[in-house]
Scaffold this active site. Structure first.
Site, PDB file in Angstrom:
ATOM      1  N   THR A  21      17.253  10.526 -12.695  1.00  0.00           N
ATOM      2  CA  THR A  21      16.357   9.591 -13.312  1.00  0.00           C
ATOM      3  C   THR A  21      14.539  10.247 -13.731  1.00  0.00           C
ATOM      4  O   THR A  21      13.314   9.852 -15.043  1.00  0.00           O
ATOM      5  CB  THR A  21      15.531   8.524 -12.008  1.00  0.00           C
ATOM      6  OG1 THR A  21      16.582   7.975 -11.509  1.00  0.00           O
ATOM      7  CG2 THR A  21      13.821   8.011 -12.037  1.00  0.00           C
ATOM      8  N   ASP A  65      23.882  10.430 -15.596  1.00  0.00           N
ATOM      9  CA  ASP A  65      22.832   9.873 -14.347  1.00  0.00           C
ATOM     10  C   ASP A  65      24.061  10.564 -13.315  1.00  0.00           C
ATOM     11  O   ASP A  65      25.439  10.769 -13.257  1.00  0.00           O
ATOM     12  CB  ASP A  65      23.880   8.395 -14.327  1.00  0.00           C
ATOM     13  CG  ASP A  65      22.528   7.972 -12.880  1.00  0.00           C
ATOM     14  OD1 ASP A  65      21.804   6.594 -13.194  1.00  0.00           O
ATOM     15  OD2 ASP A  65      23.398   8.033 -11.458  1.00  0.00           O
ATOM     16  N   SER A  66      23.443  11.021 -12.156  1.00  0.00           N
ATOM     17  CA  SER A  66      24.086  11.811 -10.782  1.00  0.00           C
ATOM     18  C   SER A  66      26.062  10.836 -10.390  1.00  0.00           C
ATOM     19  O   SER A  66      26.357  12.015  -9.724  1.00  0.00           O
ATOM     20  CB  SER A  66      23.464  12.145 -10.025  1.00  0.00           C
ATOM     21  OG  SER A  66      22.896  11.629  -8.720  1.00  0.00           O
ATOM     22  N   SER A  67      25.459   9.588 -10.239  1.00  0.00           N
ATOM     23  CA  SER A  67      26.612   8.886 -10.173  1.00  0.00           C
ATOM     24  C   SER A  67      28.348   9.409 -10.842  1.00  0.00           C
ATOM     25  O   SER A  67      29.226   8.871 -10.349  1.00  0.00           O
ATOM     26  CB  SER A  67      26.318   7.573 -10.244  1.00  0.00           C
ATOM     27  OG  SER A  67      25.300   7.158  -9.359  1.00  0.00           O
ATOM     28  N   ASP A  98      20.510  10.172  -5.784  1.00  0.00           N
ATOM     29  CA  ASP A  98      21.746   9.771  -6.024  1.00  0.00           C
ATOM     30  C   ASP A  98      22.754  10.827  -5.303  1.00  0.00           C
ATOM     31  O   ASP A  98      23.496  10.724  -3.848  1.00  0.00           O
ATOM     32  CB  ASP A  98      22.787   9.317  -6.931  1.00  0.00           C
ATOM     33  CG  ASP A  98      21.683   7.505  -6.930  1.00  0.00           C
ATOM     34  OD1 ASP A  98      20.478   7.856  -6.334  1.00  0.00           O
ATOM     35  OD2 ASP A  98      22.054   7.061  -8.541  1.00  0.00           O
ATOM     36  N   THR A 283      30.532  11.915  13.075  1.00  0.00           N
ATOM     37  CA  THR A 283      29.918  10.537  13.301  1.00  0.00           C
ATOM     38  C   THR A 283      29.542   9.713  12.160  1.00  0.00           C
ATOM     39  O   THR A 283      28.716  10.377  11.150  1.00  0.00           O
ATOM     40  CB  THR A 283      28.931  10.902  14.679  1.00  0.00           C
ATOM     41  OG1 THR A 283      27.602   9.765  14.512  1.00  0.00           O
ATOM     42  CG2 THR A 283      27.638  12.555  14.102  1.00  0.00           C
ATOM     43  N   GLN A 284      29.353   8.312  12.115  1.00  0.00           N
ATOM     44  CA  GLN A 284      28.513   7.487  11.316  1.00  0.00           C
ATOM     45  C   GLN A 284      26.924   7.770  11.927  1.00  0.00           C
ATOM     46  O   GLN A 284      26.383   7.686  11.152  1.00  0.00           O
ATOM     47  CB  GLN A 284      29.143   6.703  12.420  1.00  0.00           C
ATOM     48  CG  GLN A 284      30.136   6.245  11.376  1.00  0.00           C
ATOM     49  CD  GLN A 284      30.785   4.718  11.620  1.00  0.00           C
ATOM     50  OE1 GLN A 284      30.376   4.047  11.900  1.00  0.00           O
ATOM     51  NE2 GLN A 284      32.663   4.551  11.868  1.00  0.00           N
ATOM     52  N   CYS A 285      26.776   8.244  12.975  1.00  0.00           N
ATOM     53  CA  CYS A 285      25.113   8.298  12.778  1.00  0.00           C
ATOM     54  C   CYS A 285      24.606   9.734  12.015  1.00  0.00           C
ATOM     55  O   CYS A 285      25.193  10.732  11.433  1.00  0.00           O
ATOM     56  CB  CYS A 285      25.339   9.079  14.467  1.00  0.00           C
ATOM     57  SG  CYS A 285      25.100   7.988  15.960  1.00  0.00           S
TER      58      CYS A 285
HETATM   59  N1  ASP Z   1      20.871   7.037 -10.485  1.00  0.00           N
HETATM   60  C1  ASP Z   1      19.909   8.003 -10.547  1.00  0.00           C
HETATM   61  C2  ASP Z   1      21.028   9.546 -10.008  1.00  0.00           C
HETATM   62  O1  ASP Z   1      21.268   9.954  -9.384  1.00  0.00           O
HETATM   63  C3  ASP Z   1      18.964   7.736  -9.435  1.00  0.00           C
HETATM   64  C4  ASP Z   1      17.947   9.621  -9.581  1.00  0.00           C
HETATM   65  O2  ASP Z   1      17.868   9.965 -10.315  1.00  0.00           O
HETATM   66  O3  ASP Z   1      17.824   8.913  -8.098  1.00  0.00           O
HETATM   67  O4  ASP Z   1      20.888  10.264 -11.628  1.00  0.00           O
END
Ligand code: ASP
Length: 349
Positions: A21, A65-67, A98, A283-285
C-alpha cells in the site's frame, strides 16, 4: 533498480522496495489500489535527505501487493541482503502489511547470525494520501536501521516497525486491517518504542552473533494447515492430512493446545504420524502457549508424538517448518529443532 540520495554521508542503508500500500495509487478504471514505482515514495519523502546518511534503493519491478508473496521471493530477498551485506549498515524492506509477518519470519530463519538490522515496514494508507502513516513508518525505520552503539548495530535482528513500535519479526502478527496500529506481538515485548526519542529495550533484543552471516537459500513449502473447530468432520481432517506431497502439518488448536478427543480424530492424526508426517501444535489464541498434557484434551496428542509449537505465531511456525524441511534433517533432529528457539521465535521454558 538502484537509486541513491547524497553520497557524502557515512552510514549506508539499503531500501528494498517490494511494493504494498505504501507505494500504491488508485486505478482510475477499477477504483482499486495498485502498486506503482518507487518514485512516488521518493517524491513524497524529501525528508530522507535530511537524515544525513546514504540511502540506496533496490526496487522490485514491478512492485507487488504482498498477497502475491511466495517463498521463492523470501529466498530472493535473503539473497539480495546476503549479496549487499558488507556494503550497508542496515536494510529497510518496504513491504505490504498483509504478509509482512510471514516475510519477516522467513527472513529471520534464512539469515543466520545476522549482525545488522533488517527492518520491514509499510503503511495502511498510501504515501500520497494526506493522512498517510507511511512517512513516519519509513523515516523511523531508516533511523532504526542506522542506529549503532559502540560501533555495533543496536538491533541485529529481522524486525517490523509499524506505528511507533518495533517488534521482533518472527513474533509479529498483522491483527488489524483498519487501524494504523496494524501489528502486535502478544508473546514478546516490543524491541523499541518511538516517541520524542526511540527507546530501545536492549534486554529484549538478540545479542550480536559470534559467527559470520550465513544465508540459507532453500525453503520447502510442503506444509499444510489444519485448523480445528467444533463440528469439524473426519472428511475435512483426512483431506488435509492426506494432501499429496505434504511433509508437515500445522495443527491450530484450542487454548493451550487442545482438540476433540473423538477417536476418529486421534486415529487420523496417529495414522498421519505413522506415514511420516510431522505435526506441530500451535494455539489459535494470539497470546499464550501450547502446553501439551495440561488438559485431558491434549494428553493424547503428546502421547502420539505431536510436536509442541509453544508460543510461536502461525507465521513463524510456517516459516520455520519450510526452513527446517528444506534441510533434510532426521525426524528426531527436526522435532528437536522445532521445539528449540533458533531466532528468538519461541519461549519454551
Ligand atoms: N494489500 C496490501 C499488501 O499487503 C496491504 C498493505 O500493504 O497494507 O500489499
Amino acid at each position: 533498480m538502484t537509486n541513491s540520495t547524497p553520497k557524502s554521508a557515512k552510514t549506508r542503508i539499503l531500501i528494498i522496495y517490494t511494493g504494498g500500500t505504501v507505494g500504491m495509487v488508485m486505478d482510475a478504471a477499477t477504483g482499486a489500489l495498485k502498486p506503482i514505482g518507487f518514485k512516488e515514495i521518493r517524491d513524497n519523502i524529501p525528508e530522507i535527505v535530511k537524515l544525513g546518511f546514504e540511502v540506496e534503493v533496490h526496487a522490485f519491478n514491478p512492485p507487488m501487493d504482498s498477497s502475491n508473496m511466495h517463498p521463492d521471493i523470501w529466498v530472493e530477498l535473503a539473497g539480495i541482503i546476503g549479496k549487499k551485506y558488507a556494503a550497508y549498515d542496515g536494510f529497510v524492506i518496504l513491504h505490504g502489511s498483509d504478509t509482512m509477518a510471514f516475510t519477516a519470519s522467513a527472513l529471520s530463519f534464512l539469515l543466520e547470525n545476522l549482525s545488522k538490522p533488517v527492518v520491514l515496514t509499510g503503511s495502511q494508507l498510501p504515501i500520497g494520501e494526506i493522512r498517510t502513516d507511511a512517512k513516519e513508518n519509513i523515516i523511523t525505520a531508516l533511523e532504526i536501521a542506522a542506529a549503532r552503539k559502540g560501533g555495533k548495530a543496536l538491533v541485529p535482528e529481522v524486525c517490523i516497525y509499524f506505528d511507533y513500535q518495533l517488534f521482533r519479526g518472527n513474533r509479529s502478527k498483522k491483527y488489524n486491517a483498519e487501524k494504523f496500529e496494524a501489528f502486535y506481538s502478544m508473546n514478546y515485548p516490543p524491541l523499541a518504542e518511538a516517541g520524542i526519542s526511540i527507546k530501545y529495550q536492549r534486554q529484549f533484543i538478540l545479542k550480536h552473533p559470534e559467527k559470520p552471516l550465513k544465508v540459507h537459500r532453500k525453503l520447502d513449502p510442503a506444509v499444510a494447515v489444519l485448523k480445528v473447530f467444533p463440528g469439524i468432520t473426519q472428511a475435512t481432517v483426512d483431506a488435509v492430512l492426506e494432501t499429496r506431497g505434504i511433509k508437515a502439518v500445522i495443527l491450530e488448536t484450542f487454548g493451550s493446545g487442545n482438540t476433540t478427543t473423538a477417536s476418529w480424530f486421534t486415529d487420523s492424526l496417529r495414522k498421519g504420524i505413522k506415514r511420516g508426517l510431522v505435526i506441530v501444535d500451535i494455539t489459535q489464541c494470539d497470546g499464550g502457549a501450547v502446553e501439551l498434557g495440561r488438559y485431558e484434551t491434549s494428553v493424547q496428542l503428546k502421547e502420539m508424538g505431536v510436536v509442541s509449537g509453544y508460543d510461536m505465531t502461525f507465521e513463524a511456525a510456517l516459516a520455520k517448518l519450510m526452513f527446517l524441511l528444506a534441510q533434510k534433517l532426521s525426524r528426531s533432529r527436526l522435532r528437536e529443532l522445532l521445539e528449540t528457539s533458533l531466532r528468538g521465535e519461541l519461549t519454551n521454558a
